[in-house]
Design a protein around this motif. Structure first.
Motif, mmCIF file in Angstrom:
data_model
loop_
_atom_site.group_PDB
_atom_site.id
_atom_site.type_symbol
_atom_site.label_atom_id
_atom_site.label_comp_id
_atom_site.label_asym_id
_atom_site.label_seq_id
_atom_site.Cartn_x
_atom_site.Cartn_y
_atom_site.Cartn_z
ATOM 1 N N GLN A 56 10.901 -0.569 19.705
ATOM 2 C CA GLN A 56 10.480 -1.638 19.810
ATOM 3 C C GLN A 56 10.130 -1.912 18.570
ATOM 4 O O GLN A 56 10.378 -2.785 17.651
ATOM 5 N N GLN A 57 8.413 -1.656 18.742
ATOM 6 C CA GLN A 57 7.649 -1.412 17.437
ATOM 7 C C GLN A 57 8.565 -1.456 15.222
ATOM 8 O O GLN A 57 8.632 -1.998 15.144
ATOM 9 N N GLU A 108 4.416 -7.622 11.136
ATOM 10 C CA GLU A 108 4.800 -7.421 12.504
ATOM 11 C C GLU A 108 4.828 -9.015 13.173
ATOM 12 O O GLU A 108 5.086 -9.427 14.418
ATOM 13 N N ASP A 109 3.772 -9.338 12.448
ATOM 14 C CA ASP A 109 3.322 -10.879 13.494
ATOM 15 C C ASP A 109 4.439 -11.865 12.861
ATOM 16 O O ASP A 109 3.811 -12.475 11.736
ATOM 17 N N MET A 142 1.827 -8.416 19.759
ATOM 18 C CA MET A 142 1.575 -7.668 18.786
ATOM 19 C C MET A 142 1.447 -6.565 19.330
ATOM 20 O O MET A 142 0.637 -5.524 20.967
ATOM 21 N N HIS A 143 2.014 -4.815 18.879
ATOM 22 C CA HIS A 143 2.054 -3.776 18.888
ATOM 23 C C HIS A 143 0.013 -2.990 18.140
ATOM 24 O O HIS A 143 -0.318 -4.217 17.742
ATOM 25 N N THR A 181 6.236 11.103 -0.241
ATOM 26 C CA THR A 181 5.053 10.460 0.541
ATOM 27 C C THR A 181 4.632 10.469 1.734
ATOM 28 O O THR A 181 4.970 12.136 2.482
ATOM 29 N N ALA A 182 3.679 10.333 3.031
ATOM 30 C CA ALA A 182 3.320 10.972 4.452
ATOM 31 C C ALA A 182 4.295 11.263 4.459
ATOM 32 O O ALA A 182 4.785 11.901 6.275
ATOM 33 N N ARG A 208 -9.059 5.547 3.367
ATOM 34 C CA ARG A 208 -9.666 5.310 4.920
ATOM 35 C C ARG A 208 -9.787 5.943 5.533
ATOM 36 O O ARG A 208 -9.967 7.087 6.303
ATOM 37 N N GLN A 223 0.003 -9.933 7.390
ATOM 38 C CA GLN A 223 1.022 -8.573 9.255
ATOM 39 C C GLN A 223 2.142 -9.146 9.590
ATOM 40 O O GLN A 223 3.161 -10.201 9.585
ATOM 41 N N THR A 281 1.035 -1.181 -0.316
ATOM 42 C CA THR A 281 0.027 -0.044 -0.396
ATOM 43 C C THR A 281 0.493 1.057 0.243
ATOM 44 O O THR A 281 0.131 2.691 -0.648
ATOM 45 N N PHE A 296 8.149 1.458 8.425
ATOM 46 C CA PHE A 296 7.186 1.998 9.765
ATOM 47 C C PHE A 296 8.515 3.040 11.051
ATOM 48 O O PHE A 296 9.754 2.938 11.085
ATOM 49 N N THR A 349 11.294 -3.696 15.518
ATOM 50 C CA THR A 349 10.475 -5.641 14.813
ATOM 51 C C THR A 349 10.142 -4.382 13.033
ATOM 52 O O THR A 349 10.562 -5.470 12.478
ATOM 53 N N ARG A 399 -2.880 15.169 3.359
ATOM 54 C CA ARG A 399 -2.892 14.487 1.726
ATOM 55 C C ARG A 399 -2.913 12.754 2.236
ATOM 56 O O ARG A 399 -2.289 11.878 2.347
ATOM 57 N N ARG A 439 -3.344 11.574 -4.197
ATOM 58 C CA ARG A 439 -3.298 10.276 -3.871
ATOM 59 C C ARG A 439 -4.074 9.070 -3.661
ATOM 60 O O ARG A 439 -3.758 7.817 -3.802
ATOM 61 N N GLU A 451 -3.001 8.854 2.275
ATOM 62 C CA GLU A 451 -3.048 7.840 0.819
ATOM 63 C C GLU A 451 -3.212 6.655 0.824
ATOM 64 O O GLU A 451 -3.240 6.157 0.167
ATOM 65 N N ARG A 474 -0.858 -5.223 5.585
ATOM 66 C CA ARG A 474 -1.840 -5.786 6.336
ATOM 67 C C ARG A 474 -3.599 -4.822 5.949
ATOM 68 O O ARG A 474 -4.204 -5.911 6.567
ATOM 69 N N ASP A 475 -3.353 -4.364 4.766
ATOM 70 C CA ASP A 475 -5.045 -3.749 5.260
ATOM 71 C C ASP A 475 -5.157 -3.729 3.056
ATOM 72 O O ASP A 475 -5.546 -2.910 2.248
ATOM 73 N N PRO A 494 3.365 4.247 -1.523
ATOM 74 C CA PRO A 494 2.805 4.787 -2.988
ATOM 75 C C PRO A 494 4.516 3.973 -3.693
ATOM 76 O O PRO A 494 3.928 3.722 -4.507
ATOM 77 N N PRO A 535 -0.077 13.583 8.328
ATOM 78 C CA PRO A 535 0.454 14.827 8.636
ATOM 79 C C PRO A 535 0.133 15.793 7.768
ATOM 80 O O PRO A 535 -0.437 15.452 7.405
ATOM 81 N N ARG A 555 3.531 0.424 -4.719
ATOM 82 C CA ARG A 555 2.258 0.808 -5.556
ATOM 83 C C ARG A 555 3.040 0.582 -7.206
ATOM 84 O O ARG A 555 2.910 0.420 -7.622
#
Lengths: 249, 456
Positions: free
Chosen positions: A108-109, A65-66, B1-2, A190-191, B37, A63, A14, A93, A112, B32, B71, B34, A37-38, A16, B10, A19
């Motif tokens: 940690q996240q 992270e899993d 899991m986190h 990107t974001a 949702r 997933q 997902t 991330f 990971t 913006r 986007r 992406e 994930r999404d 950019p 942002p 993609r």
């Protein structure tokens, strides 16, 4: 890429950059499997890819992270895609470094996702491609992995580890005919960079996707995108630590 | 899991975001999304912004959020039988052309630039050179999805939630975030246009020419030499066109359905504002009239035919750093002749050079409550932002009001709020829908505030 079409699995599809990498691969004749994930969002990207390129595109949940799920996920991929020849590892991330400084558990996240998860899934891919004696592994790392900066060092350290893992995989797999490409993007629009201070010359993810596939085609080992980041990072790496620690960026 | 990583978007400060005309506006804060949702209304005032081709302040929410849809540009489905394309609001017309022209499909209605988004096209209910035959953009939208202020997505169409649909078509983004548009494309045999250029000697002849119902040529527009005076006032080149058949095009391999665009020439810097004055524009127009008028009948690619200005990147820079305004009005049939004469006379008197002056006949009014097109003639003029422009603009608006016409909101940046109810007689109906779907005014733009579109 004549004679080497197959299915390319894009992890973290997902984003950019992912993609448009998938788009560039599809334009070259690859079938695409988008994982992330999404799933809802992946379906939108898949529909778009099919309409724009006519490629065969599938979607699967992943997933990152899993970590426990990686082995089963990989087995499913191999079972369902006989001609799986390429894995693009594009998930990542960054989070907020300030938040991680305040609440260290948050780090940690970031570690990971960017190192452990990216590394373990590619270990599975490496074993498979080694046995097949063919394949491409594309890891999207970051220039942030070249030097620890106060503003994103947790992310940077995980990307540094990932870069070294890719380097090791390359050394191991080169004799098996498997290409490993390390992508080091600079600032991409990107974001992650949107509205951030100190961001300059941001690259369009559309262009980045095209450049990643071009580097793959040329069987490059490491590519900075845009290319001028090679020079910028050369300079940044040459700054003595004594000086570097006092630099504010 | 986190826990899921944070989803808050942002923000990016935009102290001087402008419309395509480049007149100063803002400040606003950009968001913006992406992922689809993340594209939902928040509490602060907000407006969606597609590709920023609105000339004025329609897609800027000062002291609020301007939400970029660039986007959200995924095409979702296409039905080969009906030609209906369902796509996200941020998909550009250029991307649709690139994807579908090679398959023998074309946009049912297109404005003069391909660099605009589907959401923007619906929100401004844009029109093209075929309005007199095919109506405005919304007439070809089979359905759309929108998220109004309450955050719940709705499907809207002429049959379903039709009040919200017809408030959204031409509603300048004030009814909510348009998320998806389903547009019925039309079949073409080739990507080429068969064009006929006819020079006219004065306004009467131009209008007579445009009035001819030429069923063979669904596209027609006149390029007016708006510095011609006296007897020559209103002299033009009338450009009629239609999609060319296979037998008419230059035969080369693979050129039958060619979705490619002409290479863009850059306009890398702002021209000093003195370059465009009445003398240079006059020279240009004379040359243009001579050249284009004498071209007669010819076949050309769709890109230069529909989008001549897209060939120059950032062409607005021609007008200098202070930018320009475009004044586009429509005058009803009964007052068009006198009204257009008055406008052209005012322009020549003022010595304000309009580089672009386009006249076209509109077909009957559509159903959009704030849609611009209505039966009559529409005239579009560009003016560089030079001293005295406000007063000049007011005088133009005065002529339009007297003639019972209206000004196109997506081009406007200067109109006065008092004029709006006279120009848009269905404003109350629109406001009623707004009160139902956005009672607290979460959607707003500099345009809506300036013209008090939402009402008190």
């Amino acid at each position: 890429m004549p004679g080497i079409e197959g299915t390319a699995l894009v992890l973290g599809a997902t984003s950019p950059m992912a993609r448009w990498t998938a788009y560039a691969l599809a334009r070259q004749g690859w079938d695409i499997s988008l994982a992330g994930r999404d799933v809802q969002e992946l379906r939108r990207i898949a529909a778009d890819l099919i309409l724009r390129t006519g490629a065969t595109v599938s979607v699967r949940e992943f997933q990152a992270e899993d970590l426990e799920s990686h082995e089963g996920f990989w087995e499913d991929c191999v079972d369902q895609m006989e001609d799986l020849r390429c894995v693009v590892c594009a998930f990542g991330f960054m989070g907020s470094q300030d938040a991680q400084n305040e609440a260290p558990a948050l780090a940690q996240q970031v570690m990971t996702i960017n190192y452990t998860a990216a590394g373990t899934i590619l270990m599975h891919a490496a074993k498979h491609f080694e046995e097949q004696k063919t394949g491409w592994i594309v890891g999207i790392s970051s220039v942030a992995g070249e030097r620890g900066r106060a503003s994103n060092y947790v992310y940077g350290s995980a990307k540094a580890g990932f870069t070294q893992l890719l380097s090791g995989l390359r050394a191991r797999l080169s004799k098996s005919g498997v290409s490993v490409l390390t992508v080091k993007p600079g600032f991409v629009d990107t974001a992650m960079t949107f509205g951030k201070d100190g961001v300059f010359l941001v690259a369009d993810p559309k262009d980045v996707g095209g450049q990643i596939v071009e580097a793959m085609t040329k069987r490059k080992d490491v590519v900075y995108i845009p290319g001028f980041w090679r020079l910028i990072m050369f300079i940044i790496r040459s700054v003595p630590e004594k000086v570097f620690k006092k630099m504010k960026f | 899991m986190h826990p899921e990583p944070s989803r808050s978007l942002p923000e990016k400060a935009a102290p001087s975001l402008t419309g395509w005309g480049g007149s100063p506006a803002g400040p606003t804060t950009l968001l913006r999304p992406e992922k689809m949702r993340d594209f939902k209304p928040g509490e602060s005032p907000q407006i969606a912004r597609g590709m920023g081709r609105g000339y004025g302040d329609a897609a800027i929410c000062g002291e609020g959020h301007t939400v970029l849809t660039e986007r959200l540009d995924r095409m979702l489905s296409f039905d080969d039988e009906t030609g209906v394309l369902r796509a996200e609001a941020g998909v550009s017309l250029a991307d649709i052309l690139t994807t579908f022209v090679p398959r023998g499909w074309f946009l049912p209605v297109t404005p003069g630039t391909k660099f605009c988004s589907l959401g923007g096209c619906l929100a401004a209910d844009v029109h093209g050179k075929n309005h007199h035959v095919d109506g405005a953009f919304s007439q070809h939208v089979t359905s759309a999805r929108i998220i109004p202020a309450d955050g719940a997505e709705r499907i809207i169409s002429p049959d379903k939630n039709s009040d919200l649909f017809w408030a959204t078509a031409g509603g300048m983004g004030l009814t909510g975030f348009i998320t998806e548009v389903s547009l019925k494309l039309k079949k073409i045999e080739t990507s080429w246009m068969a064009v006929k250029h006819t020079p006219t000697k004065d306004l009467d002849q131009t209008l007579d020419f445009l009035a001819i119902d030429d069923a063979e040529n669904p596209y027609s527009v006149a390029w007016i030499d708006c510095l011609a005076t006296g007897e020559k006032l209103g002299r033009s080149v009338v450009m009629n066109g239609r999609h060319a058949a296979i037998g008419e095009i230059p035969l080369r391999e693979n050129n039958k359905l060619d979705g490619s665009f002409s290479k863009q020439k850059p306009m890398p810097f702002y021209l000093p504002s003195f370059v465009l004055n009445k003398f240079t524009v006059k020279a240009f127009n004379s040359l243009f009239n001579l050249r284009q008028g004498s071209r007669g009948e010819f076949v050309t690619k769709f890109d230069p035919y529909f989008y001549p200005l897209d060939g120059i990147k950032n062409w607005g820079r021609m007008y200098g750093k202070k930018g320009f305004v475009q004044h586009q009005c429509v005058l009803p049939h009964e007052s068009a002749r006198d009204g257009l004469r008055a406008i052209l006379e005012l322009v020549t008197e003022s010595g304000r050079a309009s580089f672009l002056a386009v006249l076209k006949k509109f077909g009957p009014e559509g159903r959009g409550m704030l849609s611009f097109p209505t039966g009559g003639y529409t005239l579009a003029l560009d003016f560089a932002n030079k001293p005295g422009l406000d007063e000049f603009h007011d005088r133009l608006d005065g002529i339009v009001l007297n003639a019972g016409g209206r000004v196109y909101l997506v081009k406007d940046s200067r109109m006065k709020a008092d004029s709006l109810p006279y120009m848009y007689p269905r404003l109350d109906e629109f406001r009623k829908v707004l009160r139902q779907y956005d009672p607290s005014g979460k959607f707003a733009s500099d345009l809506s505030r300036r013209l008090n579109i939402a009402g008190d």
